[in-house]
Enzyme design. Sequence first.
Site, PDB file in Angstrom:
ATOM      1  N   HIS A  50      66.200  65.027  69.196  1.00 33.15           N
ATOM      2  CA  HIS A  50      67.615  65.281  68.924  1.00 33.15           C
ATOM      3  C   HIS A  50      68.162  66.400  69.807  1.00 33.15           C
ATOM      4  CE1 HIS A  50      67.123  63.547  64.555  1.00 33.15           C
ATOM      5  NE2 HIS A  50      67.192  62.602  65.480  1.00 33.15           N
ATOM      6  N   ASN A  78      70.961  64.197  61.847  1.00 34.18           N
ATOM      7  CA  ASN A  78      70.809  63.233  62.943  1.00 34.18           C
ATOM      8  C   ASN A  78      72.113  63.152  63.731  1.00 34.18           C
ATOM      9  OD1 ASN A  78      69.295  62.488  60.407  1.00 34.18           O
ATOM     10  ND2 ASN A  78      68.131  61.349  61.922  1.00 34.18           N
TER      11      ASN A  78
END
Length: 564
Positions: free
Chosen positions: A498, A541
């Site tokens: 990420h 996320n």
Amino acid sequence: MPIRLSKEKINDLLQRSQGDLTSSQDEIVHYTDVFIAGSGPIACTYARHIIDNTSTTKVYMAEIGSQDNPVIGAHHRNSIKFQKDTDKFVNIINGALQPISISPSDTYQPTLAVAAWAPPIDPAEGQLVIMGHNPNQEAGLNLPGSAVTRTVGGMATHWTCACPTPHDEERVNNPVDKQEFDALLERAKTLLNVHSDQYDDSIRQIVVKETLQQTLDASRGVTTLPLGVERRTDNPIYVTWTGADTVLGDVPKSPRFVLVTETRVTKFIVSETNPTQVVAALLRNLNTSNDELVVAQSFVIACGAVCTPQILWNSNIRPHALGRYLSEQSMTFCQIVLKRSIVDSIATDPRFAAKVEAHKKKHPDDVLPIPFHEPEPQVMIPYTSDFPWHVQVHRYAFGDVGPKADPRVVVDLRFFGKSDIVEENRVTFGPNPKLRDWEAGVTDTYGMPQPTFHVKRTNADGDRDQRMMNDMTNVANILGGYLPGSYPQFMAPGLAQHITGTTRIGTDDQTSVADPTSKVHNFDNLWVGGNGCIPDATACNPTRTSVAYALKGAEAVVSYLGVS
């Protein structure tokens, strides 16, 4: 307005690129309106919006990887075999992830036979060069878990599909108006087919969520994890996970859309007479090793948070902020076996009576009251100011349950922490390579400038991480006991996949790479997309946020082209 190149200009362009084009081959030139590098959900967001909102605009998309699914960009977990056996899906993920920067390792093996070849012990006598390793990578500054997925669909071929809404503290540097961005997030939710109700009937979902809701303070906001997923109506045992194909929709059927695979985007060529215009993209067909040229009016790079700045760097497009302000999430993980009291309560809960009775009738010897096909839990504890991390309580591919525990009572806990934004946290790239082959510390295995990480977590990051670990152990103890061999642990830096900030958007061309529409500063027709555009430190996320930014960017591309 877009510039249009004459044949004479094209020929001149080819001649100027001769040093990069394969001299022994005839150059191939493709003409299009919009060129897109990458084929993941962000690239597909651009393609979908542009095709849907224009009548004649042509889109040419290039992907460095192959098409590994008959459905363009589909999630591999939609395969029945992986829905029947989630634990086996880890092999697909591991096979898809290619490490970005591998630091040198100690090659001394004390038990190796003396007669066997071994590298010199004294570095002065020479060092072993292992293909794909980066001799410039300092181990303590690396993100060893960080990787690239080179395939049609990118990481959306194996992602968790988690699509939470970012907390206000995860968007403090967002240059887009809050009301507008909220609307973009809702559009991204639709495009990614996000639902929060597809597991509501699951016994495991209900008992795990209710146990946490009843034990934790209400301010924690325990809820269902929003997922890009939809339960199948023809057979509700199975679901359809969102992939790049979901975002792309019917675009592949359009004659205005072209996708080429196993084709490297080497660099973009800037006009000699107008430095604000990109005029072409130089590609390498990896099957033939021939170079090709794509001439377009607009260009989009959406190749991930590392490969996007890599292409810009190789194109000599190097804003000060390129690769800097890198932020990556810390991650803690453990697995638990549900408490006996929780499992026993299932058998006596009238809400589950019909399911339990049917299961017992079919499998009278089974000591568990949970049906074999009962869906896994998908629970979220969202980021809050007091608990600044994102929590997922579910079951996914990582974590080997083993033969001694029934997967029906095993639950994964994944906690994701943000990191302070520091300009010096960055990824750098090797010098422009003269040869398009691997060279230690200069190029990666695909012949592009080698990425090298320089990333440290701050003391404040460390304090948050410690609090996050403590919170995870508390949550774990609410639900059950640790699965032997899967005790609380910090995962390798970068494993979250990420990374943000490497092509961050903003209004200042010294502290950002692109403007609020994701258009690269000081360029008229070049856009970037992906998690690298996010200018904030996030714990949740990032895909939904990146799609929201991409929708705004795609609108800007259509506006630039002046078409309707």
